[in-house]
Write an enzyme that holds these catalytic residues in place. Sequence first.
Site, short mmCIF file in Angstrom:
data_model
loop_
_atom_site.label_atom_id
_atom_site.label_comp_id
_atom_site.label_asym_id
_atom_site.label_seq_id
_atom_site.Cartn_x
_atom_site.Cartn_y
_atom_site.Cartn_z
N SER A 69 42.14 40.02 34.41
CA SER A 69 43.42 40.80 34.78
C SER A 69 44.30 39.66 35.52
O SER A 69 44.56 38.77 35.06
CB SER A 69 43.02 42.03 35.51
OG SER A 69 44.02 42.99 35.66
N ASP B 202 41.47 48.02 25.55
CA ASP B 202 42.25 47.50 26.63
C ASP B 202 43.57 47.58 26.35
O ASP B 202 44.28 47.02 25.57
CB ASP B 202 42.16 46.13 27.04
CG ASP B 202 42.69 45.68 28.63
OD1 ASP B 202 43.51 46.49 28.84
OD2 ASP B 202 42.65 44.67 28.99
N HIS C 253 40.48 48.29 29.81
CA HIS C 253 40.52 47.14 30.66
C HIS C 253 39.49 46.70 31.79
O HIS C 253 39.29 45.52 32.09
CB HIS C 253 41.86 47.48 31.75
CG HIS C 253 42.56 46.33 32.44
ND1 HIS C 253 42.82 45.09 31.72
CD2 HIS C 253 42.43 45.97 33.61
CE1 HIS C 253 43.30 44.22 32.83
NE2 HIS C 253 43.18 44.87 33.70
#
Lengths: 198, 375
Positions: free
Chosen positions: B154, B319, B352
Amino acid sequence: MTHPLKRHDFDVIASWMKAGETVLDLGCGEGELLQLLGARGVSGWGIELDPGLMLAAVENGVNVIQSDLDAGLAGFEDNAFDHVVLSRTLQTVRHTQQILAEMLRVGREAVVSFPNFAYWKNRMAVLNGRMPVSEDLPYQWYDTPNVRFFTMLDFESLCDGMGIVMRNRLVLDERGAIVTEEHNFLGSLAVYRIGRGS
Amino acid sequence: MAERSSIGPVEEQRLAFTDPLALAAGVTLPAWALAYETYGTLNAARSNAVLICHALSGHHHVAGYYADAPSNLGWWDNLIGPGKPLDTNRFFVVGVNNLGGCHGSTGPSSPNPATGQPWGADFPVVTVDDWVAAQAKLADALGIDAWAAVVGGSLGGMQALQWTISLPERVRHALVIAAAPRLTAENIAFNDVARQAILTDPEFHGGHFYRHGVRPTRGLRLARMLGHITYLSDDQMAEKFGRKRRPEAGHFGYGVEFEIESYLHHQGDKFAGYFDANTYLLMTRALDYFDPAEAYGGDLAAALAATRAKYLVVAFSTDWRFSPARSREIVSALVKHKHAVTYAEIASPHGHDAFLMDDQHYHAVLAAYLRNIKT
């Protein structure tokens, strides 16, 4: 699993490339061709959708991009590579014309190898009422990943229609020996080096 | 195969820097400190160091546990340890809390040397570039000229990418996981709503809530609830919660009735209990600003042209915060200039958050890639 005959067309493919050139290998499997080419100074990237094969390619230390060939090569720019290779995979791709056009968009030239459906043993099998199973067509009709069944003549006719030129052609029999006559009858695997028509 | 176990008890460390750090915001931090942890042993050639960059709410406690708190496992403990994919028998792993954080590094809740009071809203907004610059100072202090790898998921993946741009000669491999080359308008919109929840909390006091002895927990809680929705996938929520109700819940009211509500409230409460609101604002702004292509007219390939690292880019099928298409933008840009790159698109139901999960195939890909890194 590594197909025992792969080595033969890999050697042919490698002979058409020079150190310092770049190659994109579509359906690169475990990355054997890219390893072979890498050892000869050709830098390469592979595309492989299958998670197990992709993982094996990572283990083999080659650049592998997990992607679906049927989704095309949209992420790659025109003329991004010197060569684009599609080894023993064209018969598994649904959009045949699209992939050939895309290969010759992102690559200066392309190498395509595929099993020749008109190989005499395959013809015999069909005459005897069964779908062919051979070294180069190693699947049963119900589990084959192949979706297109075509011959060398069929492929050459398609290339003609698409304005694709043939630069080299190498034809092998079931044992990997080079076929020098009656190619569409005696050839089990065909390897073509193709380019854009002028 | 080596035994796969925890690194065991670890200790938090803190390093104070006296050389001023010039930030992208135009402000210079006169003195600052970073909290960090290390696992494994730096080899004699100093060539086996791996930096772990954290995401929005992460910190330096990446693996192992504290002797006095055995249940406080590092946030990426499933990845890092002896015999694990990031094998501490081979690698010297460094976890760091970023500048502006709230876990021991200098940030908005630290004292401002000019006033002796917490910085609060006066703490400068820092960027991903600033983090890389600060992490490089830590690398200097640890005697690490070049990282064998910089790894992050991320916002952490964005730092790994930025490392290869800012300091190309100091990173050999970048593992860019569940990241994006820049935020979309939708991503920024979510961040804005989260920030508004904090900024409009009456107990925020313009960022100087410390001096009032209060914390804007309502805003922080809402921000986390919103963020958490974007970390999960629709499929996973449907499977885990569906339309399940809490047995004791009433009907025709506005209390906690559905299980998903209860889950989000719990996540929000837990987070608001320990996280600093100013750090949350700062981290989301750093995300918004991250755009290495901006200086190159939006051309990401040009931004990455001079990099020298090899890359592993990983995305997860469900995601939607940073979808696989965003990772493929990075891959395309790298291929354009003939950089070595491998891309894995992992089938996962976990959205995610999948980058934090112990998925067999995902970890196998990381392990295979890391095994091939020479130390």
